[in-house]
Design a protein around this motif. Structure first.
Motif, PDB file in Angstrom:
ATOM      1  N   ILE A   1     -11.099  -3.287  -8.584  1.00  0.00           N
ATOM      2  CA  ILE A   1     -10.655  -4.676  -8.724  1.00  0.00           C
ATOM      3  C   ILE A   1     -10.149  -4.915 -10.135  1.00  0.00           C
ATOM      4  O   ILE A   1      -9.120  -5.551 -10.341  1.00  0.00           O
ATOM      5  N   HIS A   2     -10.852  -4.387 -11.112  1.00  0.00           N
ATOM      6  CA  HIS A   2     -10.400  -4.551 -12.500  1.00  0.00           C
ATOM      7  C   HIS A   2      -9.068  -3.851 -12.741  1.00  0.00           C
ATOM      8  O   HIS A   2      -8.212  -4.376 -13.440  1.00  0.00           O
TER       9      HIS A   2
ATOM     10  N   GLY B   1      -0.997  -4.475  -7.346  1.00  0.00           N
ATOM     11  CA  GLY B   1      -2.433  -4.722  -7.233  1.00  0.00           C
ATOM     12  C   GLY B   1      -2.895  -4.748  -5.782  1.00  0.00           C
ATOM     13  O   GLY B   1      -3.954  -4.206  -5.452  1.00  0.00           O
ATOM     14  N   LYS B   2      -2.110  -5.367  -4.902  1.00  0.00           N
ATOM     15  CA  LYS B   2      -2.455  -5.392  -3.476  1.00  0.00           C
ATOM     16  C   LYS B   2      -2.494  -3.978  -2.909  1.00  0.00           C
ATOM     17  O   LYS B   2      -3.409  -3.627  -2.161  1.00  0.00           O
ATOM     18  N   LYS B   3      -1.503  -3.181  -3.266  1.00  0.00           N
ATOM     19  CA  LYS B   3      -1.460  -1.796  -2.783  1.00  0.00           C
ATOM     20  C   LYS B   3      -2.654  -1.011  -3.296  1.00  0.00           C
ATOM     21  O   LYS B   3      -3.262  -0.226  -2.561  1.00  0.00           O
ATOM     22  N   MET B   4      -3.001  -1.234  -4.554  1.00  0.00           N
ATOM     23  CA  MET B   4      -4.150  -0.530  -5.135  1.00  0.00           C
ATOM     24  C   MET B   4      -5.442  -0.905  -4.415  1.00  0.00           C
ATOM     25  O   MET B   4      -6.289  -0.048  -4.146  1.00  0.00           O
ATOM     26  N   LEU B   5      -5.600  -2.199  -4.096  1.00  0.00           N
ATOM     27  CA  LEU B   5      -6.814  -2.644  -3.408  1.00  0.00           C
ATOM     28  C   LEU B   5      -6.899  -2.078  -1.994  1.00  0.00           C
ATOM     29  O   LEU B   5      -7.980  -1.677  -1.546  1.00  0.00           O
ATOM     30  N   LEU B   6      -5.788  -2.055  -1.284  1.00  0.00           N
ATOM     31  CA  LEU B   6      -5.783  -1.479   0.063  1.00  0.00           C
ATOM     32  C   LEU B   6      -6.105   0.015   0.024  1.00  0.00           C
ATOM     33  O   LEU B   6      -6.896   0.513   0.833  1.00  0.00           O
TER      34      LEU B   6
END
Length: 134
Positions: free
Chosen positions: A62-63, A73-78
């Motif tokens: 998240i960080h 960021g969305k791609k990283m979280l998924l």
């Protein structure tokens, strides 16, 4: 309703949760060993540690995602959610392979998640109470 504000020390909040989960795991081991068996206690502790590892991984991701642009960021979280899922599955297969009782591992998952839920409910309630004073 404000959930997290910049004035909170997120690192300290996570450190306290980790300490709480580890403390409960260490308290549960002798109790479960005395009442049931050492293998059940190890399986319970293993479940709590898997939840703890998954939570720490999520916190770190998240960080990283908040430092990236919104689409990235969305791609990283998924991607991180998929990796965490695979990690938890692999750890469950490992628990099965070494002969841990999976019901007790699941109980450890439940305890770890319940502790996180109660802890964050307390943190958010305290934060809302503080924001109402101003």
């Amino acid at each position: 309703m404000t959930v997290l504000t910049p004035d909170l020390d997120h690192k300290k909040i996570i450190e306290r949760l980790v300490f709480l989960q580890l403390t409960v795991a260490l308290i549960a081991v002798p109790i479960v060993t005395i009442v049931f068996s050492l293998m059940f206690a190890v399986a319970l502790c293993y479940g709590i540690i898997v939840v703890l590892a998954s939570g720490l991984m999520m916190h770190r991701n998240i960080h990283k995602a908040t430092d990236a642009d919104p689409d990235q960021g969305k791609k990283m979280l998924l991607k991180s959610a998929a990796i965490r899922f695979i990690m938890v599955l692999a750890l469950l297969f490992f628990a099965y392979a070494i002969g841990l009782h999976l019901l007790w591992v699941a109980a450890g998952f439940f305890v770890g998640q319940l502790l996180a839920y109660i802890y964050f409910t307390f943190v958010f309630y305290h934060q809302q109470k503080q924001s109402m004073k101003f």
